[in-house]
Motif scaffolding. Structure first.
Motif, PDB file in Angstrom:
ATOM      1  N   PHE A 118     -42.910 -68.578 -63.973  1.00 54.19           N
ATOM      2  CA  PHE A 118     -42.047 -69.467 -63.879  1.00 54.19           C
ATOM      3  C   PHE A 118     -42.555 -70.831 -62.821  1.00 54.19           C
ATOM      4  CE2 PHE A 118     -39.691 -67.667 -67.528  1.00 54.19           C
ATOM      5  CZ  PHE A 118     -39.683 -69.114 -68.187  1.00 54.19           C
ATOM      6  N   CYS A 131     -37.970 -74.631 -70.478  1.00 53.98           N
ATOM      7  CA  CYS A 131     -37.196 -73.683 -70.222  1.00 53.98           C
ATOM      8  C   CYS A 131     -35.745 -73.209 -69.941  1.00 53.98           C
ATOM      9  CB  CYS A 131     -37.718 -72.660 -68.934  1.00 53.98           C
ATOM     10  SG  CYS A 131     -37.720 -72.816 -67.327  1.00 53.98           S
ATOM     11  N   GLN A 153     -33.956 -69.705 -65.176  1.00 57.33           N
ATOM     12  CA  GLN A 153     -34.931 -69.750 -65.202  1.00 57.33           C
ATOM     13  C   GLN A 153     -35.975 -70.665 -64.429  1.00 57.33           C
ATOM     14  OE1 GLN A 153     -36.630 -69.969 -68.801  1.00 57.33           O
ATOM     15  NE2 GLN A 153     -36.903 -67.470 -69.672  1.00 57.33           N
TER      16      GLN A 153
END
Length: 148
Positions: free
Chosen positions: A31, A56, A60
């Protein structure tokens, strides 16, 4: 339609592999690598928009931003707060040289293999098809129909 689905699958796979490789080279999460790539492309990006682009949760995206902050690749999150309480992810250019080199090598390889030219020719047509498909889906959603 099958060719478009294959192209979409290829691009999804490519983006996943790209982020994984970048994350390994920088010692960050996937991420965080995706967030850094977006931030390097845009200069800075709000955390509200970042989670939408990453696909996401907001948590996140914030976690990825804090990971980049800890690695010294992005500015301290608090220092980017605007007057309307919006936070931004802003990469520290001097610290992101590895990511820039990685991107440059990838672009050079795609050019050398002739991928850039092929994609440059096909992307406008695919973009038109995707926009028309999204418009049709949105129109159906507004009309109450659930069949695609």
């Amino acid at each position: 339609m099958f060719a478009i689905t294959r192209f979409h699958n290829f691009m999804s796979l490519y983006q996943g592999r790209y982020a994984t490789a970048l994350a390994k080279s920088l010692g960050t999460s996937v991420f965080a690598a995706k967030a850094l790539d977006i931030a390097l492309s845009t200069g800075e990006i709000s955390l509200d928009k970042l989670h939408l682009l990453l696909g996401c949760s907001r948590g996140q995206a914030v976690g990825g931003a804090f990971d980049l902050q800890e690695q010294g690749l992005a500015q301290v999150i608090k220092s980017t707060k605007t007057s309307n309480s919006e936070y931004f992810l802003a990469p520290i250019d001097a610290r992101c040289e590895a990511a820039r080199i990685y991107r440059a090598k990838l672009e050079r390889l795609s050019r050398d293999m002739g991928l850039s030219d092929a994609l440059e020719k096909i992307l406008p047509a695919l973009q038109t098809i995707f926009i028309e498909a999204l418009s049709a889906l949105e129109a159906q959603r507004r009309g109450g129909s659930r069949h695609v």
